[in-house]
Design a protein around this motif. Sequence first.
Motif, PDB file in Angstrom:
ATOM      1  N   SER A  69       0.834  -1.194   0.000  1.00  0.00           N
ATOM      2  CA  SER A  69       0.000   0.000   0.000  1.00  0.00           C
ATOM      3  C   SER A  69       0.865   1.237   0.000  1.00  0.00           C
ATOM      4  O   SER A  69       2.002   1.244   0.472  1.00  0.00           O
ATOM      5  N   VAL A  70       0.302   2.295  -0.554  1.00  0.00           N
ATOM      6  CA  VAL A  70       0.886   3.623  -0.503  1.00  0.00           C
ATOM      7  C   VAL A  70      -0.077   4.484   0.286  1.00  0.00           C
ATOM      8  O   VAL A  70      -1.279   4.488   0.010  1.00  0.00           O
ATOM      9  N   SER A  73      -6.528   4.967   5.008  1.00  0.00           N
ATOM     10  CA  SER A  73      -5.066   5.017   5.053  1.00  0.00           C
ATOM     11  C   SER A  73      -4.430   4.817   3.686  1.00  0.00           C
ATOM     12  O   SER A  73      -3.561   5.588   3.287  1.00  0.00           O
ATOM     13  N   ARG A  74      -4.842   3.805   2.927  1.00  0.00           N
ATOM     14  CA  ARG A  74      -4.282   3.580   1.599  1.00  0.00           C
ATOM     15  C   ARG A  74      -4.746   4.656   0.624  1.00  0.00           C
ATOM     16  O   ARG A  74      -5.869   5.140   0.728  1.00  0.00           O
ATOM     17  N   ALA A  75      -3.897   5.008  -0.311  1.00  0.00           N
ATOM     18  CA  ALA A  75      -4.267   5.973  -1.347  1.00  0.00           C
ATOM     19  C   ALA A  75      -5.165   5.272  -2.367  1.00  0.00           C
ATOM     20  O   ALA A  75      -4.761   4.962  -3.487  1.00  0.00           O
ATOM     21  N   CYS A 103      -5.107   5.640  -6.290  1.00  0.00           N
ATOM     22  CA  CYS A 103      -4.872   7.067  -6.459  1.00  0.00           C
ATOM     23  C   CYS A 103      -3.388   7.421  -6.513  1.00  0.00           C
ATOM     24  O   CYS A 103      -3.038   8.570  -6.808  1.00  0.00           O
ATOM     25  N   ALA A 104      -2.505   6.444  -6.258  1.00  0.00           N
ATOM     26  CA  ALA A 104      -1.074   6.698  -6.368  1.00  0.00           C
ATOM     27  C   ALA A 104      -0.661   6.870  -7.821  1.00  0.00           C
ATOM     28  O   ALA A 104       0.238   7.653  -8.134  1.00  0.00           O
ATOM     29  N   ASP A 105      -1.316   6.130  -8.724  1.00  0.00           N
ATOM     30  CA  ASP A 105      -0.958   6.253 -10.139  1.00  0.00           C
ATOM     31  C   ASP A 105      -2.163   6.469 -11.046  1.00  0.00           C
ATOM     32  O   ASP A 105      -2.044   6.425 -12.276  1.00  0.00           O
ATOM     33  N   GLY A 153       0.711  12.295  -1.824  1.00  0.00           N
ATOM     34  CA  GLY A 153       0.642  13.739  -2.012  1.00  0.00           C
ATOM     35  C   GLY A 153      -0.686  14.217  -2.571  1.00  0.00           C
ATOM     36  O   GLY A 153      -1.435  14.902  -1.908  1.00  0.00           O
ATOM     37  N   ALA A 154      -0.993  13.900  -3.800  1.00  0.00           N
ATOM     38  CA  ALA A 154      -2.251  14.280  -4.446  1.00  0.00           C
ATOM     39  C   ALA A 154      -2.830  13.027  -5.105  1.00  0.00           C
ATOM     40  O   ALA A 154      -2.098  12.068  -5.370  1.00  0.00           O
TER      41      ALA A 154
END
Length: 365
Positions: A22-23, A72-74, A92-94, A29-30
């Motif tokens: 997880s990220v 917690s996870r993006a 949402c990380a990529d 960030g966004a």
Amino acid sequence: MALTLPRRAFLATAGSAAVLPSVSWAEVGAPHYLAAAQVGERYRLLGLGADGAAVFDLPLPARGHAAAVHPSRAEAVAFARRPGRFAIVVDCADGRISATLDAPPGRHFYGHGAFSADGQRLFTTENAYATGDGRIGIWDAAAGYRRLGDMPSGGVGPHDMLLLPDGETLAVANGGIRTHPETGREKLNLPTMQPNLSYLRVADGTVHAQVGPPPALRLNSIRHLAVSPDGLVAAALQWQGEPEDGVPLLAFHRPHWSELRLAEAEPYQLAAMQGYAGSVAFTGGGTHAAITSPRGGRIMAWRTEGGAPAIWSRPDVCGLAAAGEGWIATDGLGGIVALDETLAPRALARHGLAFDNHLIPRRAA
């Protein structure tokens, strides 16, 4: 027990999320916000930065509505507009779609959902349309969003749903309106509709508190919810009767209160909202709450301790989310505006699209 699965199965996901890579939101960030939108005949899901710039832009198979954000996870789950049956899981990380959910046979989603405090379960508002019963779907978010079962919503037409700060209670907006996919969005039970705000225990699905509008306002459908850091619930209402002056469209409540507390305004101010509150949000500290009306083209904001509302006009405004001690709003013309607690505006961005009903912050404000 209100659940339709064994308790040990309901709780069996404990600890399993730890094995998933997880990220976190802090690492990614966004984006800061998610919003469904329409571009011509195409439907999209946008990730937006704090400045309103697009971080990612994903296709949707049909019109979207709102989303549930993992604590917690993006990661987020975006839902179809009622009576849609799809939901997509977004990394949402990529900015990619990592999984899809389909409503079970005989069900459709109502466009909203909420995660458990530990992020291991996803709860979805659903219509069992053969009977008209409101149901809350339960999904294992730690195991690829496997369906675990469901539980009663406490009423008809559960639309929005939020987890309260205690981490143990789901607030459910049972709008009271029965629909069926064969008749689209036609309202089938207005002569008998009874909306309510129900509080469900996450542990077993039991209803431990419930309240509805006063009898004279039973046609005021409870649709969308916001919750302050200290657990005050704000409910946006939508009037289903004949046009009237002065119908209240914002209510406050806590589980131990015996009735809804309606936000007051002058009848002509409420009449300008045209009986429709589209979104509701607190400021970050919970000192103010605001509602939008795309039909009336305006926003109204109140101090939670009472007093006269602030009002700001904006054509087709609907999406609303906390931004510090103010809000960010989106509209059907592609505009994004920052507002302080007095509703003084500051333009942020404009996109060549029509934003849909909601603006979802990446975490509770």
